[in-house]
Design a protein around this motif. Structure first.
Motif, PDB file in Angstrom:
ATOM      1  N   ASP A 147       0.833  -1.206   0.000  1.00 51.13           N
ATOM      2  CA  ASP A 147       0.000   0.000   0.000  1.00 51.13           C
ATOM      3  C   ASP A 147       0.872   1.262   0.000  1.00 51.13           C
ATOM      4  N   ALA A 148       1.970   1.229   0.746  1.00 49.35           N
ATOM      5  CA  ALA A 148       2.888   2.374   0.786  1.00 49.35           C
ATOM      6  C   ALA A 148       3.526   2.587  -0.586  1.00 49.35           C
ATOM      7  N   GLN A 149       3.902   1.494  -1.238  1.00 50.42           N
ATOM      8  CA  GLN A 149       4.502   1.606  -2.574  1.00 50.42           C
ATOM      9  C   GLN A 149       3.516   2.237  -3.553  1.00 50.42           C
ATOM     10  N   ALA A 150       2.269   1.774  -3.535  1.00 49.82           N
ATOM     11  CA  ALA A 150       1.244   2.327  -4.428  1.00 49.82           C
ATOM     12  C   ALA A 150       0.986   3.794  -4.105  1.00 49.82           C
ATOM     13  N   SER A 151       0.909   4.123  -2.825  1.00 47.81           N
ATOM     14  CA  SER A 151       0.651   5.509  -2.413  1.00 47.81           C
ATOM     15  C   SER A 151       1.814   6.415  -2.796  1.00 47.81           C
ATOM     16  N   THR A 153       0.322  -2.565 -12.024  1.00 50.03           N
ATOM     17  CA  THR A 153      -0.529  -1.879 -13.005  1.00 50.03           C
ATOM     18  C   THR A 153      -1.032  -0.556 -12.429  1.00 50.03           C
ATOM     19  N   LEU A 154      -1.202   0.418 -13.299  1.00 52.83           N
ATOM     20  CA  LEU A 154      -1.695   1.714 -12.858  1.00 52.83           C
ATOM     21  C   LEU A 154      -3.090   1.603 -12.250  1.00 52.83           C
ATOM     22  N   THR A 155      -3.912   0.734 -12.808  1.00 51.29           N
ATOM     23  CA  THR A 155      -5.261   0.542 -12.277  1.00 51.29           C
ATOM     24  C   THR A 155      -5.193   0.058 -10.837  1.00 51.29           C
ATOM     25  N   ARG A 156      -4.366  -0.953 -10.596  1.00 50.95           N
ATOM     26  CA  ARG A 156      -4.263  -1.506  -9.238  1.00 50.95           C
ATOM     27  C   ARG A 156      -3.592  -0.509  -8.288  1.00 50.95           C
ATOM     28  N   ILE A 157      -2.606   0.219  -8.775  1.00 50.76           N
ATOM     29  CA  ILE A 157      -1.920   1.213  -7.942  1.00 50.76           C
ATOM     30  C   ILE A 157      -2.929   2.240  -7.437  1.00 50.76           C
ATOM     31  N   THR A 158      -3.781   2.749  -8.314  1.00 53.02           N
ATOM     32  CA  THR A 158      -4.753   3.762  -7.895  1.00 53.02           C
ATOM     33  C   THR A 158      -5.845   3.174  -7.004  1.00 53.02           C
ATOM     34  N   GLU A 159      -6.144   1.890  -7.165  1.00 56.65           N
ATOM     35  CA  GLU A 159      -7.124   1.237  -6.292  1.00 56.65           C
ATOM     36  C   GLU A 159      -6.581   1.077  -4.872  1.00 56.65           C
ATOM     37  N   VAL A 160      -5.316   0.761  -4.752  1.00 56.56           N
ATOM     38  CA  VAL A 160      -4.700   0.446  -3.458  1.00 56.56           C
ATOM     39  C   VAL A 160      -4.222   1.698  -2.722  1.00 56.56           C
ATOM     40  N   SER A 161      -3.895   2.744  -3.449  1.00 60.52           N
ATOM     41  CA  SER A 161      -3.313   3.956  -2.859  1.00 60.52           C
ATOM     42  C   SER A 161      -4.249   4.624  -1.861  1.00 60.52           C
ATOM     43  N   SER A 162      -3.667   5.117  -0.787  1.00 62.63           N
ATOM     44  CA  SER A 162      -4.404   5.923   0.193  1.00 62.63           C
ATOM     45  C   SER A 162      -4.383   7.403  -0.184  1.00 62.63           C
ATOM     46  N   ILE A 163      -3.682   7.726  -1.252  1.00 66.54           N
ATOM     47  CA  ILE A 163      -3.547   9.106  -1.711  1.00 66.54           C
ATOM     48  C   ILE A 163      -4.306   9.259  -3.018  1.00 66.54           C
ATOM     49  N   GLU A 164      -5.103  10.306  -3.094  1.00 64.76           N
ATOM     50  CA  GLU A 164      -5.889  10.573  -4.300  1.00 64.76           C
ATOM     51  C   GLU A 164      -4.992  11.103  -5.408  1.00 64.76           C
ATOM     52  N   GLN A 165      -5.336  10.757  -6.644  1.00 65.83           N
ATOM     53  CA  GLN A 165      -4.619  11.279  -7.804  1.00 65.83           C
ATOM     54  C   GLN A 165      -4.879  12.774  -7.956  1.00 65.83           C
ATOM     55  N   ALA A 166      -4.014  13.425  -8.713  1.00 70.84           N
ATOM     56  CA  ALA A 166      -4.255  14.816  -9.084  1.00 70.84           C
ATOM     57  C   ALA A 166      -5.460  14.853 -10.018  1.00 70.84           C
ATOM     58  N   ALA A 167      -6.245  15.894  -9.918  1.00 73.75           N
ATOM     59  CA  ALA A 167      -7.396  16.053 -10.808  1.00 73.75           C
ATOM     60  C   ALA A 167      -6.897  16.190 -12.241  1.00 73.75           C
ATOM     61  N   ASN A 168      -7.779  16.059 -13.185  1.00 79.15           N
ATOM     62  CA  ASN A 168      -7.473  16.116 -14.609  1.00 79.15           C
ATOM     63  C   ASN A 168      -6.477  17.232 -14.926  1.00 79.15           C
TER      64      ASN A 168
END
Length: 183
Positions: free
Chosen positions: A10-14, A69-84
């Motif tokens: 989870d830390a790696q993805a975040s 995978t980017l999909t899994r990274i964003t699913e697991v991350s505790s940090i939200e992505q930057a908006a568009n």
């Protein structure tokens, strides 16, 4: 050990999402503090890229498969992505968002560190302590930028004050140096 593996994953993805968000903000920051923030964000994402590699290689050392995978990274991350493309967020909002995201990341690292410490995984605690120190410094820098922005906007709200000029008088005293040589 399974709990620690999940925390590290989870830390790696975040960290990956935080790295990417910082990079996006580096590209999109505008305003009077552009140069300073562009440089700060740039320095931070470069550091995070190196940290990401170190953490992921440590996962491999522990015989873990990192999230790939980017999909899994964003699913697991505790940090939200930057908006568009960070559209609609100003420099002040970017600083606040990155400060909060780094604090979230430190919290994840602290939990993983506690688990690693209980398991006496010294190499893991070492890696996590290094990451906590770096991101603690990032929070400090971002908080300082946020305080600077608050101070600047507060000053702009005050009516302009005429600057006073101080003119220093030149020193006219002669300086005497005594000789200490003996004859």
């Amino acid at each position: 050990m399974e709990k620690l593996f999940k925390q590290l994953s989870d830390a790696q993805a975040s960290l990956f999402v935080l790295f990417h968000k910082t990079w996006i903000y580096h590209w999109n920051v505008t305003g009077p503090d552009f140069q300073q923030l562009h440089t700060l964000f740039g320095d931070q994402y470069v550091t995070m890229f190196e940290e990401l590699d170190r953490l992921t290689e440590h996962l491999r050392y522990l015989n873990m498969k990192p999230v790939s995978t980017l999909t899994r990274i964003t699913e697991v991350s505790s940090i939200e992505q930057a908006a568009n493309s960070a559209q609609g967020i100003n420099a002040k909002g970017m600083v606040k968002d990155l400060m909060t995201s780094n604090q979230t990341f430190i919290s994840l690292l602290t939990d993983a560190h506690n688990s690693a410490d209980r398991l006496e995984s010294l190499g893991t605690t070492n890696v996590l302590e290094d990451l906590m120190e770096t991101h603690g410094k990032f929070v400090w820098m971002l908080r300082s930028m946020s305080e600077t922005a608050r101070a600047t906007s507060a000053v702009e709200d005050i009516a302009p004050v005429q600057e006073s000029v101080i003119i220093e008088e030149p020193v006219t005293e002669d300086i005497v140096v005594e000789s200490t040589t003996e004859e």
